[in-house]
Write a protein that holds these residues in place. Structure first.
Motif, PDB file in Angstrom:
ATOM      1  N   ARG A 184       0.976  -1.287   0.000  1.00  0.00           N
ATOM      2  CA  ARG A 184       0.031  -0.117   0.014  1.00  0.00           C
ATOM      3  C   ARG A 184       0.869   1.180  -0.054  1.00  0.00           C
ATOM      4  O   ARG A 184       0.468   2.266  -0.293  1.00  0.00           O
ATOM      5  CB  ARG A 184      -0.850   0.119   1.149  1.00  0.00           C
ATOM      6  CG  ARG A 184      -1.896   0.984   1.301  1.00  0.00           C
ATOM      7  CD  ARG A 184      -3.046   0.960   2.153  1.00  0.00           C
ATOM      8  NE  ARG A 184      -4.056   1.891   2.300  1.00  0.00           N
ATOM      9  CZ  ARG A 184      -5.101   1.839   3.082  1.00  0.00           C
ATOM     10  NH1 ARG A 184      -5.352   0.913   3.890  1.00  0.00           N
ATOM     11  NH2 ARG A 184      -6.098   2.835   2.830  1.00  0.00           N
ATOM     12  N   PRO A 208      -2.227 -10.670   5.896  1.00  0.00           N
ATOM     13  CA  PRO A 208      -3.389 -10.001   6.488  1.00  0.00           C
ATOM     14  C   PRO A 208      -3.094  -9.033   7.550  1.00  0.00           C
ATOM     15  O   PRO A 208      -3.565  -7.779   7.437  1.00  0.00           O
ATOM     16  CB  PRO A 208      -4.384 -10.870   7.032  1.00  0.00           C
ATOM     17  CG  PRO A 208      -4.075 -12.132   6.517  1.00  0.00           C
ATOM     18  CD  PRO A 208      -2.573 -12.390   6.481  1.00  0.00           C
ATOM     19  N   ARG A 209      -1.959  -9.288   8.403  1.00  0.00           N
ATOM     20  CA  ARG A 209      -1.636  -8.446   9.317  1.00  0.00           C
ATOM     21  C   ARG A 209      -0.265  -7.501   9.084  1.00  0.00           C
ATOM     22  O   ARG A 209      -0.119  -6.372   9.506  1.00  0.00           O
ATOM     23  CB  ARG A 209      -1.389  -9.028  10.654  1.00  0.00           C
ATOM     24  CG  ARG A 209      -2.665  -9.472  11.411  1.00  0.00           C
ATOM     25  CD  ARG A 209      -2.620 -10.397  12.470  1.00  0.00           C
ATOM     26  NE  ARG A 209      -3.678 -11.095  12.834  1.00  0.00           N
ATOM     27  CZ  ARG A 209      -3.910 -11.867  13.913  1.00  0.00           C
ATOM     28  NH1 ARG A 209      -2.898 -12.329  14.333  1.00  0.00           N
ATOM     29  NH2 ARG A 209      -5.075 -12.220  14.348  1.00  0.00           N
ATOM     30  N   GLN A 238     -10.267  -0.310   4.417  1.00  0.00           N
ATOM     31  CA  GLN A 238      -9.082  -0.288   5.370  1.00  0.00           C
ATOM     32  C   GLN A 238      -8.195  -1.499   4.782  1.00  0.00           C
ATOM     33  O   GLN A 238      -6.775  -0.990   5.116  1.00  0.00           O
ATOM     34  CB  GLN A 238      -9.578  -0.404   6.664  1.00  0.00           C
ATOM     35  CG  GLN A 238      -8.551  -0.251   7.981  1.00  0.00           C
ATOM     36  CD  GLN A 238      -8.884  -0.403   9.177  1.00  0.00           C
ATOM     37  OE1 GLN A 238     -10.190  -0.215   9.454  1.00  0.00           O
ATOM     38  NE2 GLN A 238      -8.155   0.097  10.088  1.00  0.00           N
ATOM     39  N   THR A 239      -8.387  -2.382   4.661  1.00  0.00           N
ATOM     40  CA  THR A 239      -7.617  -3.486   4.353  1.00  0.00           C
ATOM     41  C   THR A 239      -7.929  -4.207   3.093  1.00  0.00           C
ATOM     42  O   THR A 239      -9.069  -4.130   2.401  1.00  0.00           O
ATOM     43  CB  THR A 239      -7.313  -4.535   5.338  1.00  0.00           C
ATOM     44  OG1 THR A 239      -8.653  -5.130   5.460  1.00  0.00           O
ATOM     45  CG2 THR A 239      -7.128  -4.015   6.513  1.00  0.00           C
ATOM     46  N   ARG A 241      -7.543  -7.937   1.179  1.00  0.00           N
ATOM     47  CA  ARG A 241      -7.128  -9.290   1.668  1.00  0.00           C
ATOM     48  C   ARG A 241      -6.156  -9.991   0.832  1.00  0.00           C
ATOM     49  O   ARG A 241      -6.038  -9.381  -0.486  1.00  0.00           O
ATOM     50  CB  ARG A 241      -8.127 -10.510   1.839  1.00  0.00           C
ATOM     51  CG  ARG A 241      -9.320 -10.037   2.730  1.00  0.00           C
ATOM     52  CD  ARG A 241     -10.436 -10.736   2.676  1.00  0.00           C
ATOM     53  NE  ARG A 241     -11.475 -10.272   3.824  1.00  0.00           N
ATOM     54  CZ  ARG A 241     -12.746 -10.456   3.629  1.00  0.00           C
ATOM     55  NH1 ARG A 241     -13.386 -11.092   2.629  1.00  0.00           N
ATOM     56  NH2 ARG A 241     -13.575 -10.232   4.860  1.00  0.00           N
TER      57      ARG A 241
END
Length: 259
Positions: A184, A208-209, A238-239, A241
Motif C-alpha cells: 500500500r 493479513p496483518r 481499510q485493508t 485481503r
C-alpha cells in the motif's frame, strides 16, 4: 515469460473457520489459474499453515479424476467442495479418446504399465518402465488405448513450493529476473513506467496483518526489489485481503503481457 507468486505461511492467521480457510486458498488457486501463474511459493512468515496451504493448492490444481488416486481421505480436505473449479486446459472432461490429445494421468498398475487418464478404460503406457505417480501423457492409439510421456503445449497449471525459508531466502531460491513487491506504501502502478518484462517474474504478497517490507524487517532481512508497487491505488477499504491483492495485481499486469 513465467509468472511466480509468493504468499506467506501466515495467510490464514485471521481465519479460524476451516471452510473459510479452504475457500481463501481456493481463491488464490483460481486467480493463479486465470492468469497463468506457473509457480506458487509459500514462504516462512511466522505462520503455522504452510503445509495446509500447499495441500489445498495442490488439490485444486489436480484434475478431478486423479484426486482419488493422489489424495487419500483426510480431515484437512473436509471442505474441499468449496474450492472453485479451475477449468484449466489440463482439467479435462470425460470424452472419446483422440490421437494426439494430451491428458494428465497417474500410474495405477505395475508390470505392464497402465495409467488412469480420466477415460472409461486404462491406457497402456509405452516405454513406461519404472514410472510412478502422476505424469503428462499423449494418446498415440485409441484401439487399444495407448499413451506416451509428453510435454504440454499450453498452460498446464502451477507447481507449489513450500520452502520453509524466509522471504529473502525464498526469493533467492526462485532465481527471478524481476521481483515486484506489492505494498500500500509502494508507488502508484498508474504512475510508474514499467519496463518490458522477460523471463521469470515474481509478485510478492504480504499477510493479513503485515506487509511485505514489515515481514522482511521481522526477519532482519533486506531484499532489493526491482519495483515496490501499490497495485490497488485509491482503495476504499481499510485493508485488502491477500487473495484479493493477488487477483487485482495479476489483472493489472495481464495488460502488459506480451508472451
Amino acid at each position: 515469460m513465467t509468472w511466480h507468486i509468493f504468499i506467506p505461511d501466515s495467510l490464514l492467521e485471521e481465519s479460524k473457520d476451516q471452510k473459510i480457510r479452504t475457500y481463501k486458498i481456493g481463491q488464490i488457486a483460481r486467480a493463479a489459474s486465470i492468469f497463468g501463474v506457473e509457480h506458487i511459493w509459500i514462504y516462512r512468515a511466522g505462520g503455522k499453515d504452510g503445509k495446509f496451504i500447499k495441500l489445498i493448492l495442490e488439490y485444486a490444481e489436480t484434475p478431478q479424476y486423479l484426486r482419488r488416486h493422489l489424495f487419500p481421505l483426510r480431515d484437512e480436505l473436509r471442505y474441499a467442495g468449496v474450492i472453485p473449479p479451475l477449468r484449466t486446459p489440463h482439467h479435462k472432461l470425460k470424452s472419446k479418446p483422440k490421437v494426439g490429445e494430451i491428458r494428465e494421468g497417474v500410474i495405477v498398475k505395475k508390470g505392464r504399465m497402465y495409467a488412469d487418464i480420466g477415460l472409461d478404460e486404462l491406457a497402456v503406457v509405452e516405454d513406461g518402465k519404472g514410472l510412478k505417480g502422476r505424469h503428462t501423457f499423449r494418446i498415440v492409439s485409441t484401439k487399444p488405448l495407448k499413451v506416451v510421456l509428453a510435454q504440454p503445449e499450453e498452460y498446464w497449471g502451477y507447481k507449489v513450493h513450500l520452502t520453509k525459508k524466509s522471504l529473502a531466502k525464498t526469493l533467492k531460491k526462485a532465481r527471478l529476473d524481476v521481483a515486484i513487491a506489492t505494498s500500500r506504501k509502494g508507488e502508484d502502478v498508474r504512475r510508474v513506467k514499467l519496463p518490458e518484462f522477460e523471463g521469470n517474474i515474481g509478485f510478492v504478497f504480504g499477510s493479513p496483518r503485515k506487509g511485505v517490507l514489515e515481514i522482511l524487517r521481522d526477519f532482519n532481512e533486506d531484499y532489493e526489489f526491482d519495483l515496490i508497487l501499490n497495485t490497488i491505488p485509491n482503495q476504499k477499504t481499510q485493508t485488502v485481503r491477500t487473495e484479493e491483492a493477488v487477483l487485482a495485481t495479476l489483472a493489472v499486469f495481464n495488460f502488459i503481457r506480451r508472451d
